[in-house]
Write an enzyme that holds these catalytic residues in place. Sequence first.
Site, mmCIF file in Angstrom:
data_model
loop_
_atom_site.group_PDB
_atom_site.id
_atom_site.type_symbol
_atom_site.label_atom_id
_atom_site.label_comp_id
_atom_site.label_asym_id
_atom_site.label_seq_id
_atom_site.Cartn_x
_atom_site.Cartn_y
_atom_site.Cartn_z
ATOM 1 N N LYS A 118 0.845 -1.207 0.000
ATOM 2 C CA LYS A 118 0.000 0.000 0.000
ATOM 3 C C LYS A 118 0.879 1.255 0.000
ATOM 4 C CE LYS A 118 -3.388 -2.654 2.517
ATOM 5 N NZ LYS A 118 -4.751 -2.676 2.955
ATOM 6 N N SER A 135 -6.592 -9.502 6.179
ATOM 7 C CA SER A 135 -5.995 -9.795 7.492
ATOM 8 C C SER A 135 -5.329 -11.172 7.556
ATOM 9 C CB SER A 135 -7.028 -9.631 8.606
ATOM 10 O OG SER A 135 -7.500 -8.287 8.630
HETATM 11 C C1 PEP Z 1 -4.724 -5.934 1.150
HETATM 12 O O1 PEP Z 1 -4.163 -4.854 1.214
HETATM 13 O O2 PEP Z 1 -5.018 -6.403 0.063
HETATM 14 C C2 PEP Z 1 -5.022 -6.638 2.401
HETATM 15 C C3 PEP Z 1 -5.637 -7.776 2.343
HETATM 16 O O3 PEP Z 1 -4.638 -6.016 3.571
HETATM 17 P P1 PEP Z 1 -4.568 -6.690 5.039
HETATM 18 O O4 PEP Z 1 -3.800 -7.985 4.896
HETATM 19 O O5 PEP Z 1 -3.813 -5.690 5.861
HETATM 20 O O6 PEP Z 1 -5.958 -6.905 5.498
#
Ligand code: PEP
Length: 253
Positions: free
Chosen positions: A11, A214
């Site tokens: 991100k 997550s």
């Molecule tokens: C993502 O950014 O695609 C994601 C699934 O984030 P997280 O693993 O932090 O939920």
Amino acid sequence: MRRTVIAGNWKMYKDVLESTQLVEDIRKQESSIPSNVTAIVCPPFTSLAILGNMLKGSTIKLGAQNMSEHDEGAYTGEVSWKMLKSANTEYVILGHSERRQYFKETNELINLKVKKALDNGLKPIVCVGERLNEREQGITDPIVKTQVKGVLAGLKSQDIERTIIAYEPVWAIGTGKTATPQQAQDVHKMIRKLVAQLYDWSVADRLVIQYGGSVKPENARELLSQPDIDGALVGGASLKADGFLQVIHAGKN
Ligand code: PEP
């Protein structure tokens, strides 16, 4: 046998120095990556070129987090497929729920980007997933079906072979809430069946479908052991080498 594909979506984290440090740390344990797993890092645009150089000859692949639907032109702030390729990028995440939510990306726009990526030799990781209120209303399947049909519209069988679908329930992204392995498996199975209806079973059987939301070292193994879960798109847990490597190791056959 489908490969297990684990991609780290960084991100809007990690400047250039932090990106190179993280990749150096991951590479220290590169030889431990299981042979059935493809590992991909998706840093911000500003780090792609330097990581593209660092990862030459590495088994770790490079992905971007977005891409323009245009080839080139007066599109201030946009980044084209050609720019990504010149930085040795192989994969591109398209239609992430944060892009749908904050940048108003639609299935139609994402479909244009998917086609542009495939036409130019990039492998798209296309994200789909329902919001919490949609799950609560019991309309997960129709919502996800509409997204899958929309983003894949007009693609040929050979395009699907180079495409990854990431099922990411929006309510599980960055919230610490994970879909249970069974909830995720049910949607993955539904997506594979839909792709078999749109194409055929040989295409659907080869399609890699990642789960995202997550994913962390503690829950990765159980999720990845589900028959239709072929990998993970990992946000938060991919920002540290140890966490990301533990998720990668959880994908060992
Ligand atoms: C993502 O950014 O695609 C994601 C699934 O984030 P997280 O693993 O932090 O939920």
